[in-house]
Write an enzyme that holds these catalytic residues in place. Structure first.
Site, mmCIF file in Angstrom:
data_model
loop_
_atom_site.group_PDB
_atom_site.id
_atom_site.type_symbol
_atom_site.label_atom_id
_atom_site.label_comp_id
_atom_site.label_asym_id
_atom_site.label_seq_id
_atom_site.Cartn_x
_atom_site.Cartn_y
_atom_site.Cartn_z
ATOM 1 C CG HIS C 250 31.816 0.942 -11.149
ATOM 2 N ND1 HIS C 250 32.508 2.116 -11.258
ATOM 3 C CD2 HIS C 250 32.459 0.051 -11.940
ATOM 4 C CE1 HIS C 250 33.527 1.927 -12.092
ATOM 5 N NE2 HIS C 250 33.524 0.699 -12.509
ATOM 6 N NE ARG C 270 38.384 4.460 -10.798
ATOM 7 C CZ ARG C 270 38.011 3.310 -10.272
ATOM 8 N NH1 ARG C 270 38.664 2.819 -9.243
ATOM 9 N NH2 ARG C 270 37.002 2.648 -10.780
#
Lengths: 257, 292, 654
Positions: C250, C270
């Site tokens: 990740h 994000r």
């Protein structure tokens, strides 16, 4: 900041007995109490029993009492203590101990089963549920609960009175009742049965709560257990049982029918 | 009240002192955290912070107010200094009340009442505060030690909370809330009258007016921040989306409710100060400064 | 062996995360007696850590969404290595699985018209993730947990016993799948962590739902439970694993403080407007958009910023590229010396959202950084870096039934199953995977068990004795080294007992740390052949040393003992990872070769399969297997030009 040696005092033992044991252990920058317990495990006490899981305050496994206060070990930073302070770590003191820092929390699972589950509304198919955001927000606050059981541990109703464990569901599960009572679509009382708030008082020991707010104080998720769940639940019970105006209103309505 | 038989004095224990590690230590209590099966720790608690400070401060604060208000309630004197009336004595419901020139002196009780008229009305704010969720927390902790602080063992051998008489009566907080609204309304009327001068002419404001004004604002804020009020306004609803106005009001009351403790104490102090101010002016110890 | 406790059930589910609980609910609703075994307390599974949401093409926010679009995104994300049938079933069934949760009491965030709200996520063309703030995994696990309780309440009403048809064995570890002489599943062998008691559950159907393998790596977002138990149990039972070279790192894990290094920072940061910058303040992601994605992502900051408010007329910001791309980009920036003070890059939402909005949309991130790192994300940037997050590979299963290949009665669902995500998983596809294939595994396990009638496979006693000896060997090692006997460990000492006196007992914690270091340094995010060869050598040594892992104390809740047992699994799985990674000479999704940096279309036709040469724990065999040909109507969902990037010309013309 650099590494230093801290004095830890950790309860070791089991249901037969035990006591606090002293350890000197290294502490590094940015660490939390759980890191220190892990270092003890890896270096000085390989059989030190401790529950933990996510290490990020999301699973609620590493509950313990640190300097006498119920806390999550993974969310207690070492920087909140002074370097010369002795840090005492004990298992939760409201539940039977299994070994070292691990307690038998089955009380909580037994209580969870006593709260009747969500009752889906009749005639609404899956996918057809419509709920407004403002209507789900109250219950969502309670669903933040990570079931660390610190509130159950600190609540004096059962912590200081073993005999109340039968009658009292504890803050976590009274909050579960509140969550369902505030669920916009729960149909538990749809057929005219007792409301969840009434059953909170009649079946789950809401009356034992004297709203001294320790559950809220220890909640690592900062859920307003007392103000948003327990007191509203008490008020909802009052609606049904004690409110003079509601009582009068229902009398008049019954006359009118 | 607290039996105090096994309450500990950990505040005197230096942090370095080891608690007894013996499972059957002499101090170990046989119930609560000392129940069989729980981790064998003899100390009733292991807190190292000054956990005893908040309950102590609360106890002292409440005791001071109880002392003062008891004296003033029974004093039956110096409670009116035109145009100001002490909140302890309003409404004044007996014939032995001072004439208040258009104020809330309604002699509903006739002249058989010979004691202080304050005793007739103080029961309402007293009942409201006694059953208030915040005050309950405070006095259960400070006076009853049930519990004295979180994770500090309480000294009682048994506990039934608010499940039976008399404490089940805490549920009548709702009644007292309704009455408290009436009392706050009357005190508001008193405050309006404080904008008259001692002869009854409008357009006056003295320091006393300000004192009463601040007091009534705090009284209203405290009353409206009450959990019962929050519930009645909107908390009882299942679907906020169907009641947008009540939802907004619930939000406002919620903001006040978040400061319930602060408002409970500040209105308690302000009501005492308002009474004291009237007492000082009425007894001639102080002259009310006039703004206009 | 008389001291082994024995139970009998119809279906045993190993693991109580999203997939395990969903499988157990299904098996119980099919009317079968079901047991769930989990290493932690009930409700603590690693699923609670999932933050972003559940991907399901309900089309609540953008009505253009449907299962075909979801399928397409999933295949693109996995670089077409996904088993197409799993991706199809997943995309088709995910909405039903989400809606079903609502009927069990789940409370998702809502759209203005009262439907389930859906958010944007990396690799998903439309807003698709059903979510609850940033604690969706908790909502999922709690809902399933409460559904289990509700079924138990029904059973209580029927029989007076909550556990008459569905029982959770919490804090228990399974160490072996038991089989009958003809190779069918006969049950499981395990121990109770709390007491150390050994137990057998006789059952004809076993569902593995044990999650991933992250604990073999040093920097990981995974919890201690993720020791590859299900992967290893399947291997030891004779089932093959596929795609083990594909591990998702990740892109955004915490990098400081050290003790929380690796803990996840949700991708929603994000999705909701967080941007990545390097130490020079540059939004570096614009420089890392690979050719296959060039048309889909913004080229300038203005265009990217416009997307948040008007997604129909702007291309999405490159911060929302699939995870493997972002992770590699961050890795490159740090290596080029443009990293943050603690070796990550900066992820910033504070300049783009109001503090109120941040605390409302990202409450647990705000909380996590405040409490753990003393960083206020409403005012400062976070420091983030890649962390080992998800194992794409796993048990090779039948796409429809979740049945493991080659072992009748064995099923697998969730992270432990391989194939669904190909070489890289899209965010949000994990939770939906758990529900879709958890249900299928439970359903088909129940059907299989029912179909057997009374002819249930039985494990012989000798197998149970061997499993018991294996489980207790760490105590034997300690005893042998001490030259004594008669501790309360009980049971006979194993084979290590005879060999031990001359060699020292190994500390399981030390072995674990060394394993994590090896995997992190040598089989990590960027891989090279010589390093992986070195890793295999070191793993062989570690495996030999792990035979001598010994522990002190007794069997009651002894974490050293638990770790010693888990080491076997981690080492086995790590070897599979290293072997497969060495073999695949290309870069694709979660497998990046420094010495073979490009994706190779011919490799798409190959799955790498790991098997054990013999069930006693012999060597790991690796062989190639062709991937299944994608059904033509599904291929038609893509433009030919795009397909040419992934499929060979012969495949397309066939």
């Amino acid at each position: 900041m650099s590494a230093y040696t801290a004095r830890f005092r950790v309860w070791r033992g089991d249901a037969e007995g035990g006591g606090l044991k002293d350890y000197d252990v290294e502490v590094n920058d940015g660490e939390v109490v759980l890191d220190i317990i892990h270092r003890l495990q890896a270096t000085q006490a390989t059989d030190l029993a401790v529950r933990w899981n996510c290490k990020a305050g999301k699973c609620g496994s590493c509950s313990a009492e640190i300097n006498g206060r119920p806390r999550l070990m993974c969310m207690t930073r070492m920087s909140v203590f002074t370097r010369d302070e002795t840090i005492t770590v004990t298992p939760l003191r409201a539940f039977p101990v299994v070994r070292d820092l691990v307690t038998d929390v089955s009380f909580n699972y037994a209580k969870a089963r006593e709260i009747p589950a969500f009752v889906p509304p009749k005639g609404v198919a899956a996918g057809e549920y419509r709920m407004a955001q403002v209507d789900v927000e109250r219950s969502q606050e309670f669903r933040k609960c990570i079931e660390c059981f610190l509130c159950q541990d600190t609540c004096h109703v059962v912590r200081d009175h073993e005999e109340n464990k039968g009658a009292f569901a504890g803050p976590r599960f009274l909050m579960r009742v509140a969550e369902l009572d505030m669920h916009p679509l729960d149909a538990a009382a749809a057929d005219g049965g007792p409301t969840r708030a009434e059953s909170a008082q009649d079946d789950h020991g809401l009356g034992y709560c004297n709203i001294t707010k320790c559950c809220t104080e220890v909640c690592p998720e900062h859920i307003h257990i007392t103000d948003n769940a327990l007191i509203p639940l008490k008020e909802r019970a009052v609606d049904r049982k004690y409110d003079p105006l509601v009582w009068l209103g229902s009398k008049i309505r019954r006359r009118g029918q | 009240m607290a039996t105090g038989t096994t309450s500990s004095t950990p505040s005197s224990t230096p942090p370095g002192t080891p608690p007894s590690t013996s499972p059957a230590g002499p101090a170990r209590i046989a119930h609560g955290v000392g129940s069989p099966g729980r981790a064998a720790i003899s100390a009733p608690h292991l807190r190292t912070d000054r956990w005893w400070l908040p309950p102590l401060v609360s106890a002292l604060g409440l005791a001071a107010f109880i002392g003062y208000s008891t004296w003033r309630a029974f004093a039956n004197t110096h409670y009116y200094a035109a145009p100001y009336v002490s909140p302890f004595y309003s409404p004044c419901l007996a014939s032995n009340c001072t004439d208040m020139n258009g104020g809330a002196d309604w002699h509903l009780f006739g002249n058989w009442w010979g004691l202080s008229p304050a005793l007739l009305v103080l029961i309402f704010p007293l009942g409201f505060r006694l059953t208030c969720y915040y005050y309950r927390k405070t006095y259960y902790r400070a006076f009853w030690l049930s519990p004295p602080a979180c994770a500090v063992a309480e000294p009682h051998a048994s506990y039934t909370g608010e499940t039976r008489l008399p404490l089940i009566l805490q549920n009548i907080h709702r009644y007292f809330f309704y009455l408290a609204v009436v009392v706050a309304g009357i005190l508001s009327y008193d405050t309006v009258l404080a904008f008259r001068d001692p002869h009854g002419n409008w357009g006056h404001a003295g320091l006393g007016t300000l004192v009463l004004l601040v007091n009534i604002i705090l009284i209203w804020a405290y009353t409206l921040s009450c959990h019962s009020c929050r519930h009645i306004i909107g908390g009882k609803l299942r679907h906020f989306s169907a009641h947008p106005v009540r939802y907004r009001m619930w939000g406002w009351v919620g903001v006040l409710n978040g400061r319930h403790m602060l408002l409970a104490w500040s209105s308690l102090i302000s009501v005492g100060v308002a009474d004291l101010y009237v007492y000082l002016v009425s007894s001639g110890a102080f002259d009310d400064p006039r703004f206009f | 062996m008389s001291y082994v406790e024995r139970h009998a059930y119809d279906v045993v589910v190993v693991g109580a995360g999203g997939a395990g609980l969903r499988a157990a609910i299904e098996a119980r609703e099919q009317g079968l007696r079901t047991a769930v075994i989990c290493k932690s307390l009930f409700g603590k599974a690693h699923t609670v850590m999932a933050e972003g949401g559940i991907a399901a093409s309900m089309g609540n926010v953008n009505s253009g969404d449907n299962w075909q679009v979801h399928f397409r995104d999933t295949m693109r994300g996995g670089k077409f290595l996904n088993h197409w049938r799993m991706a199809e079933l997943h995309a088709k069934e995910a909405p039903d699985r989400v809606w079903e949760l609502e009927t069990w009491g789940a409370l998702f965030d809502r759209t203005p018209d009262g439907k389930i709200s859906q958010r944007n996520f990396g690799g998903h063309e439309y807003p698709r993730l059903a979510h609850v703030g940033d604690r969706t995994g908790l909502e999922l696990i709690r809902t399933l947990q409460q559904k289990v309780v509700s079924l138990q309440q029904e059973d209580f009403a029927d029989s007076g016993d909550y556990e008459s048809r569905l029982k959770v064995f919490q804090e228990c570890t399974v160490t072996r799948i038991l089989k009958s002489p003809d190779g069918a599943v006969a049950g499981v062998f395990g121990y109770v962590r709390e007491s150390g008691r050994l137990f057998v559950i006789d059952a004809p159907a076993v569902v593995l739902a044990t999650g991933g393998i992250g604990k073999s790596f040093k920097v990981t977002s995974n919890s201690w439970e993720y020791t590859g138990d299900g992967h290893a149990l399947a291997l030891l039972a004779g089932a093959p694993l596929i795609n083990m070279e594909f591990i998702q790192f990740h892109p955004t894990g915490m990098v400081w403080p050290p003790s929380v290094k690796g803990i996840l920072v949700t991708e929603s940061v994000r999705g909701d407007g967080g941007v990545l910058r390097n130490s020079e303040g540059k939004r570096f992601m614009f420089g890392y958009v690979p050719d296959v994605f060039k048309e889909k992502y913004a080229q300038t900051e203005e265009e990217a910023d416009g997307w948040y408010t008007d997604p129909d007329h702007h291309r999405r910001p490159p911060e929302l590229l699939p995870r493997d791309e972002v992770a590699r980009a961050i890795n490159s920036e740090v290596k080029a010396g443009r990293g943050s003070p603690h070796g990550g890059v900066f992820l910033d939402v504070s300049t783009r959202m109001t503090p109120e909005e941040i605390t409302r949309r990202l409450p647990s991130m705000h909380h996590q950084f405040k409490e753990l790192a003393d960083v206020d994300i409403t005012a400062e940037a976070m420091e983030v870096g890649p962390t080992c997050h998800y194992m794409m590979g796993g048990v090779a299963v039948d796409p429809d039934t979740a049945a493991a290949a080659g072992v009748p009665g064995l099923f697998a669902a969730g992270e432990v199953a391989g194939g669904m995500h190909g070489s890289n998983r899209l965010g949000g596809n994990s939770l939906s995977d758990l529900l879709v294939f958890g249900r299928r595994a439970g359903l088909y396990a129940a059907q299989y068990a029912t179909g057997l009638g009374d002819a249930r496979p039985v494990a012989d006693d000798e197998q149970i004795d061997r499993a018991a000896a294996e489980a207790l060997r760490p105590f034997g090692a300690a005893e042998a080294a001490a030259g004594g006997s008669g501790t309360d460990a009980g049971g006979p000492s194993g084979s290590a007992g005879e060999a031990a006196p001359a060699v020292p007992v190994e500390n399981p914690y030390t072995l674990h740390q060394e394993l994590q270091q090896v995997m992190n340094d040598l089989v990590g995010i960027i891989r090279r052949a010589p390093e992986m060869e070195q890793a295999l050598d070191r793993l062989a040594v570690l495996r030999e040393r792990a035979e001598r892992a010994g522990v002190e104390g007794h069997r009651q809740f002894n974490p050293g003992w638990h770790l010693a047992i888990d080491l076997r699994n981690m080492l086995l799985v790590s070897e599979c990872v290293a072997r497969a990674a060495l073999e695949r000479t290309e870069s694709r999704g979660g497998h990046t070769r420094d010495d073979h940096p490009d994706m190779d279309r011919t490799w798409r036709k190959v799955n790498l399969v790991c098997e054990l040469s013999d069930a006693a724990g012999g060597a790991v065999d690796l062989h190639r297997r062709p991937t299944a040909a994608i059904r033509p109507d599904l291929l038609d969902l893509f433009e030919r030009d795009e397909l040419l990037k992934y499929l060979t010309d012969e495949e397309l013309d066939a």
